[in-house]
Every structure is written in structure tokens, then in C-alpha cells.
Write a protein that holds these residues in place. Structure first.
Motif, PDB file in Angstrom:
ATOM      1  N   ILE A  51      -4.521 -11.627   6.132  1.00 52.04           N
ATOM      2  CA  ILE A  51      -3.731 -10.443   5.793  1.00 52.04           C
ATOM      3  C   ILE A  51      -2.853 -10.655   4.358  1.00 52.04           C
ATOM      4  CG2 ILE A  51      -1.937  -8.754   6.444  1.00 52.04           C
ATOM      5  CD1 ILE A  51      -2.610  -9.696   9.399  1.00 52.04           C
ATOM      6  N   ARG A  52      -2.938  -9.894   3.591  1.00 46.02           N
ATOM      7  CA  ARG A  52      -2.253  -9.945   2.356  1.00 46.02           C
ATOM      8  C   ARG A  52      -1.132  -9.025   1.906  1.00 46.02           C
ATOM      9  NH1 ARG A  52      -7.618 -11.394   1.311  1.00 46.02           N
ATOM     10  NH2 ARG A  52      -8.298  -9.490   0.766  1.00 46.02           N
ATOM     11  N   ALA A  53      -1.292  -7.915   2.714  1.00 50.62           N
ATOM     12  CA  ALA A  53      -0.258  -6.520   2.381  1.00 50.62           C
ATOM     13  C   ALA A  53       0.065  -5.624   3.659  1.00 50.62           C
ATOM     14  CB  ALA A  53      -0.668  -6.114   1.217  1.00 50.62           C
ATOM     15  N   VAL A  54       0.965  -5.155   3.602  1.00 53.09           N
ATOM     16  CA  VAL A  54       1.558  -4.299   4.823  1.00 53.09           C
ATOM     17  C   VAL A  54       2.138  -2.853   4.427  1.00 53.09           C
ATOM     18  CG1 VAL A  54       3.010  -4.335   6.800  1.00 53.09           C
ATOM     19  CG2 VAL A  54       2.194  -6.203   6.104  1.00 53.09           C
ATOM     20  N   GLU A  55       1.613  -1.902   5.144  1.00 50.09           N
ATOM     21  CA  GLU A  55       2.286  -0.649   5.027  1.00 50.09           C
ATOM     22  C   GLU A  55       2.792  -0.272   6.295  1.00 50.09           C
ATOM     23  OE1 GLU A  55       0.072   2.557   3.498  1.00 50.09           O
ATOM     24  OE2 GLU A  55      -0.174   1.690   1.623  1.00 50.09           O
ATOM     25  N   ILE A  56       4.249   0.082   6.450  1.00 52.55           N
ATOM     26  CA  ILE A  56       4.649   0.727   7.750  1.00 52.55           C
ATOM     27  C   ILE A  56       5.386   2.260   7.328  1.00 52.55           C
ATOM     28  CG2 ILE A  56       6.537   0.653   9.601  1.00 52.55           C
ATOM     29  CD1 ILE A  56       6.478  -2.445   8.797  1.00 52.55           C
ATOM     30  N   ASP A  57       4.496   3.201   7.799  1.00 48.66           N
ATOM     31  CA  ASP A  57       4.898   4.616   7.552  1.00 48.66           C
ATOM     32  C   ASP A  57       5.852   5.268   8.791  1.00 48.66           C
ATOM     33  OD1 ASP A  57       4.774   7.177   6.290  1.00 48.66           O
ATOM     34  OD2 ASP A  57       2.743   7.027   6.094  1.00 48.66           O
ATOM     35  N   THR A  58       6.730   5.912   8.173  1.00 51.06           N
ATOM     36  CA  THR A  58       7.484   6.730   9.218  1.00 51.06           C
ATOM     37  C   THR A  58       7.212   8.265   8.851  1.00 51.06           C
ATOM     38  OG1 THR A  58       9.461   6.603   7.797  1.00 51.06           O
ATOM     39  CG2 THR A  58       9.095   5.010   9.404  1.00 51.06           C
ATOM     40  N   ALA A  59       6.223   8.711   8.588  1.00 50.00           N
ATOM     41  CA  ALA A  59       5.910   9.902   8.058  1.00 50.00           C
ATOM     42  C   ALA A  59       6.151  11.002   9.212  1.00 50.00           C
ATOM     43  CB  ALA A  59       4.570  10.452   7.575  1.00 50.00           C
ATOM     44  N   TYR A  60       6.896  12.085   8.935  1.00 50.95           N
ATOM     45  CA  TYR A  60       7.303  13.297   9.944  1.00 50.95           C
ATOM     46  C   TYR A  60       8.203  12.879  10.969  1.00 50.95           C
ATOM     47  CZ  TYR A  60       4.125  16.275   7.433  1.00 50.95           C
ATOM     48  OH  TYR A  60       3.403  17.021   6.859  1.00 50.95           O
ATOM     49  N   LEU A  61       8.478  11.484  10.921  1.00 50.18           N
ATOM     50  CA  LEU A  61       9.867  10.877  11.797  1.00 50.18           C
ATOM     51  C   LEU A  61      11.216  10.957  10.876  1.00 50.18           C
ATOM     52  CD1 LEU A  61       7.730   8.230  13.374  1.00 50.18           C
ATOM     53  CD2 LEU A  61       8.576  10.185  14.563  1.00 50.18           C
ATOM     54  N   LYS A  62      11.958  12.032  11.122  1.00 42.82           N
ATOM     55  CA  LYS A  62      12.945  11.950  10.482  1.00 42.82           C
ATOM     56  C   LYS A  62      14.498  11.888  10.994  1.00 42.82           C
ATOM     57  CE  LYS A  62      10.702  15.481   7.488  1.00 42.82           C
ATOM     58  NZ  LYS A  62      10.744  17.034   7.073  1.00 42.82           N
ATOM     59  N   GLY A  63      14.439  12.299  12.198  1.00 40.22           N
ATOM     60  CA  GLY A  63      15.881  12.087  13.070  1.00 40.22           C
ATOM     61  C   GLY A  63      15.404  10.878  14.076  1.00 40.22           C
ATOM     62  N   ASN A  64      14.102  10.535  14.207  1.00 44.17           N
ATOM     63  CA  ASN A  64      13.919   9.562  15.375  1.00 44.17           C
ATOM     64  C   ASN A  64      12.899   8.583  14.714  1.00 44.17           C
ATOM     65  OD1 ASN A  64      11.787  11.317  14.449  1.00 44.17           O
ATOM     66  ND2 ASN A  64      11.331  11.963  16.567  1.00 44.17           N
TER      67      ASN A  64
ATOM     68  N   LEU B 127      14.138   0.658   7.778  1.00 43.39           N
ATOM     69  CA  LEU B 127      13.215   1.449   7.533  1.00 43.39           C
ATOM     70  C   LEU B 127      13.865   2.860   7.318  1.00 43.39           C
ATOM     71  CD1 LEU B 127      10.636   0.983  10.508  1.00 43.39           C
ATOM     72  CD2 LEU B 127      10.552   0.044   8.133  1.00 43.39           C
ATOM     73  N   GLN B 128      13.240   3.597   6.501  1.00 48.54           N
ATOM     74  CA  GLN B 128      13.784   5.087   5.949  1.00 48.54           C
ATOM     75  C   GLN B 128      13.122   5.968   6.705  1.00 48.54           C
ATOM     76  OE1 GLN B 128      16.705   5.334   4.117  1.00 48.54           O
ATOM     77  NE2 GLN B 128      16.493   3.018   4.038  1.00 48.54           N
ATOM     78  N   PRO B 129      13.698   7.036   6.981  1.00 44.71           N
ATOM     79  CA  PRO B 129      12.829   8.252   7.730  1.00 44.71           C
ATOM     80  C   PRO B 129      12.044   8.503   6.674  1.00 44.71           C
ATOM     81  CG  PRO B 129      15.386   8.685   7.861  1.00 44.71           C
ATOM     82  CD  PRO B 129      15.102   7.273   6.967  1.00 44.71           C
ATOM     83  N   ASP B 130      10.678   9.181   7.293  1.00 46.03           N
ATOM     84  CA  ASP B 130       9.819   9.911   6.594  1.00 46.03           C
ATOM     85  C   ASP B 130       9.249   9.501   5.199  1.00 46.03           C
ATOM     86  OD1 ASP B 130       7.878  12.165   6.196  1.00 46.03           O
ATOM     87  OD2 ASP B 130       9.580  13.321   5.296  1.00 46.03           O
ATOM     88  N   THR B 131       8.996   7.944   5.507  1.00 41.97           N
ATOM     89  CA  THR B 131       8.914   7.219   4.250  1.00 41.97           C
ATOM     90  C   THR B 131       7.736   6.093   4.326  1.00 41.97           C
ATOM     91  OG1 THR B 131      11.053   7.406   3.566  1.00 41.97           O
ATOM     92  CG2 THR B 131       9.862   5.538   2.667  1.00 41.97           C
ATOM     93  N   ASN B 132       6.873   5.949   3.627  1.00 44.48           N
ATOM     94  CA  ASN B 132       5.960   4.729   3.615  1.00 44.48           C
ATOM     95  C   ASN B 132       6.460   3.738   2.900  1.00 44.48           C
ATOM     96  OD1 ASN B 132       3.414   3.701   3.907  1.00 44.48           O
ATOM     97  ND2 ASN B 132       2.293   4.350   2.312  1.00 44.48           N
ATOM     98  N   HIS B 133       6.538   2.637   3.824  1.00 47.91           N
ATOM     99  CA  HIS B 133       7.214   1.355   3.091  1.00 47.91           C
ATOM    100  C   HIS B 133       5.981   0.145   2.811  1.00 47.91           C
ATOM    101  CE1 HIS B 133      10.035   3.213   5.864  1.00 47.91           C
ATOM    102  NE2 HIS B 133      10.842   2.933   5.262  1.00 47.91           N
ATOM    103  N   ARG B 134       5.988  -0.298   1.765  1.00 51.49           N
ATOM    104  CA  ARG B 134       4.945  -1.354   1.406  1.00 51.49           C
ATOM    105  C   ARG B 134       5.598  -2.716   1.006  1.00 51.49           C
ATOM    106  NH1 ARG B 134       1.420   2.495  -2.839  1.00 51.49           N
ATOM    107  NH2 ARG B 134       0.284   3.518  -1.377  1.00 51.49           N
TER     108      ARG B 134
END
Length: 376
Positions: free
Chosen positions: A282-295, A321-328
Motif C-alpha cells: 500500500i502506497r496511498a490512502v483516501e478517507i472520504d466523509t462525503a455527505y456525512l456533515k454533522g455525523n 477528519l473534516q465533514p463532507d471531505t475526501n482526505h488524501r
């Protein structure tokens, strides 16, 4: 519990009562199927489709794979009759006045392309709202063909079909479940209803069996994605939505298209454990919180280990983590893993997890051996 010891699901037969008003699901017959935690290989999000049917006079074949449960509107009629949310064929007849009933071998069929090839562990033929117009019996067969065969190619005489569900009597307005014992990789199904009638939904539960040749050509890919053979091993909480959503194709399109836990009232945290397709670098990671805004989850860590008894190594320390955001995150050095765990703090959810990398030489060797085994 091993797949070989799965209990036999309960069987439903006979008509349901005519709809009498109120909640149409009040008298729906269903059960907790032992295979329902597995991937639905016939999920439209994975690319599944109903490629052909011999008859769809009352209701279109495509309804079979709609992801939501079937709906019922007692007032909805069209020029051909009652409009049902499922696949419904016309009534079969015999050859003439002296033989008005269909022959025993007469039946309707639909060809289903699985979203991704896999080993099938269970099938649910759902007749929701088909109370007196469901098939008397069903059967299901499977085959494995390369490429993208046409309906004509699937129906050719030389194609070999394996019986997955023998001809079995079913019930109306019920989830009719069947365990499957066929250690083979399948790409297509032929769903038969005897002699005619309607089926609301088809669910095909199993394990993705990716093509190692394709993954090798890709080079870098998402090693945890469902379509590439990734699997959710376990999760701390599945209250609002399944953890499997986090490895579905594409970005989340709404809040319940990700993973969300109930609200914690203790000092613990929630987590998901995954298996990649095989041993991976594994060389890279994405953690996405799309549509999760208050939760959305407040923080997350990511850990891996190589081998079931190896030590866990944290590769991403506790990160906001930020809401509704794709973290790379690009990892400073590649890491080898056969198991991955994401911990979220303290609760909430994520919509997707992506782990970009490639199979190791050992992982490719084992996956290729498994692929050859499943082809018999």
C-alpha cells in the motif's frame, strides 16, 4: 461459522393473503439469512445487469436488481394491467383447447450478468407484493464466460450451466432464500420461473473472485475495493448502514451510502477491519466523509498487519477528519499488509476508504492459484 456449515434457510410456500390495506409489508415473510452479510454480487453499483429475458409483458426485467426494496401502489395500473415493481411475465397457456395448461417443462427465464465474478454462497428470490401471481417454483443456474458475452452467446448450446438452485417451490410475498454449495467462479446466472409469474428482487450473496491477470495489468489500484476482491472482515457497529458501503465503487451519493454508527455514550471508539484481495503493498490512502456533515468521524487512525498473527502497525496516526471531505495521504514508505483496520474516534462514520497499491509477488502467486482452482 464456516461457509460449509451454514444453516438451511426457512422455506416459504403458497399464496400470501390479498392486500387488505395499510402497510403492505405487515405480512411479508422473511428471515435472517446466514449469508446476507456477504457482498451482493448482483449489485447494480458493481455493474450487474439483467441482459435478457424471454418475456417481460407486465413488468420490466431491470427491476430485479434495483437496490431498494420493492414498493407497492395499489392504485397504479397501466394499459397492460397492474404495474408491479419487479419482473413479471404474462400467464402461460397450453397448446390448445384440449391442452389448456402449460407443459411441465414450460418456464420463463432471465439472464443476469453479475457485477463482478465471484463464488456464490446464497441467493434470495424475493416475491414481495406478488401475492397470487408469483412463480410456482424457481431454479437458478450459473456459468462463467470470459469477456462480455451477448445474450445469444450465453444461450448457445455449447455453454455449460451449473445448477445452483434446483427447481424448488416458493411462496408469494416472501424472501425465498437458498444456500449455494458450488466452489466455482461464476459470471452470469440464468433465473428460471416455473411456469410464469413475477419476482420483485434478486440478491446474489458471495465473495468476489477477481482476475489476477487484470489486476496485474492495472499495476496500481485500490486493493481494498469490492470490485477488486476486498472484503469487510468485521465492524464494531452497523446500526445505520453496513460497513461494506465503504468499499463500494464511486463516491457516496447520499448519507446512507456510507458507514455510520450509533452515538456512543462511553469512552470507546468504532472500527472496521478489512482483508485486501491478497497480500498487498500500500502506497496511498483516501478517507472520504462525503455527505456525512454533522455525523462524520472526528478523527481516524489506520493500521495494518501482514499475516493473521502479525503485529499491528499504525501507518496513519490519529488525524482530524473534516465533514463532507475526501482526505488524501501519501505514505512515506510503502507498507505490506494482508489485513487493514481503520479506527474512528469516537463514533460517526466515513463514506469510503481507498488503499492504493499493488499485489506483492506472493499475493499474486496465491491469488492466481485460487483463480485456477475456482475454474475447476
Amino acid at each position: 461459522m464456516s461457509e460449509d456449515s451454514l444453516p438451511v434457510p426457512p422455506s416459504f410456500t403458497g399464496d400470501a393473503r390479498p392486500y387488505g390495506g395499510g402497510d403492505p409489508y405487515a405480512d411479508y415473510r422473511t428471515a435472517d439469512f446466514p449469508f446476507a452479510h456477504l457482498v451482493d454480487l448482483a449489485d447494480r453499483r458493481l455493474g450487474a445487469g439483467v441482459v435478457a429475458a424471454n418475456d417481460e409483458f407486465f413488468a420490466e426485467r431491470e427491476n430485479l436488481l434495483r437496490p431498494e426494496r420493492a414498493e407497492f401502489d395499489p392504485e397504479r395500473f397501466g394499459h397492460k394491467g397492474k404495474i408491479m415493481d419487479g419482473w413479471e411475465t404474462r400467464r402461460r397457456r397450453g397448446t390448445g383447447a384440449d391442452r389448456p395448461h402449460p407443459a411441465d417443462e414450460d418456464h420463463d427465464w432471465a439472464l443476469v450478468r453479475l457485477g463482478t465474478p465471484g463464488v456464490i454462497r446464497g441467493i434470495v428470490v424475493d416475491t414481495a407484493h406478488f401475492r397470487g401471481n408469483y412463480p410456482q417454483a424457481v431454479s437458478v443456474e450459473g456459468t462463467s464466460l470470459p469477456g462480455s458475452p451477448s445474450p445469444e452467446e450465453l444461450l448457445a448450446d455449447e455453454v455449460t450451466w451449473t445448477v445452483l438452485v434446483p427447481r424448488t417451490a416458493i411462496g408469494g410475498h416472501a424472501a425465498n432464500g437458498f444456500t449455494v454449495d458450488a466452489e466455482r467462479r461464476f459470471t452470469h446466472l440464468r433465473v428460471n420461473q416455473h411456469p410464469d409469474g413475477g419476482i420483485a428482487r434478486l440478491r446474489v450473496y458471495g465473495e468476489v473472485a477477481p482476475d489476477p491477470g487484470w489486476l496485474g495489468v492495472l499495476g496500481t489500484f485500490d486493493v481494498i475495493a469490492l470490485e477488486n476482491g476486498g472484503t469487510v472482515q468485521d465492524a464494531s457497529d452497523r446500526f445505520y448502514s453496513p460497513a461494506t458501503n465503504t468499499i463500494q465503487p464511486g463516491r457516496s451519493r447520499k448519507m446512507d451510502d456510507g458507514w455510520e454508527t450509533r452515538r456512543r455514550r462511553d469512552k470507546g471508539n468504532d472500527w472496521i477491519r478489512y482483508w485486501p484481495a491478497e497480500q498487498s503493498e500500500i502506497r496511498a490512502v483516501e478517507i472520504d466523509t462525503a455527505y456525512l456533515k454533522g455525523n462524520a468521524a472526528g478523527w481516524a487512525t489506520l493500521s495494518v498487519r501482514d499475516g493473521a498473527t502479525g503485529d499491528w502497525t499504525e501507518i496513519l496516526s490519529r488525524t482530524r477528519l473534516q465533514p463532507d471531505t475526501n482526505h488524501r495521504f501519501a505514505l512515506p514508505v510503502p507498507v505490506v499488509a494482508t489485513e487493514v483496520r481503520i479506527d474512528i474516534y469516537p463514533d460517526g462514520g466515513i463514506s469510503r476508504l481507498r488503499l492504493f497499491g499493488s499485489l506483492t509477488e506472493e499475493g499474486m502467486r496465491r491469488l492466481t492459484a485460487r483463480h485456477q482452482e475456482l475454474h475447476g
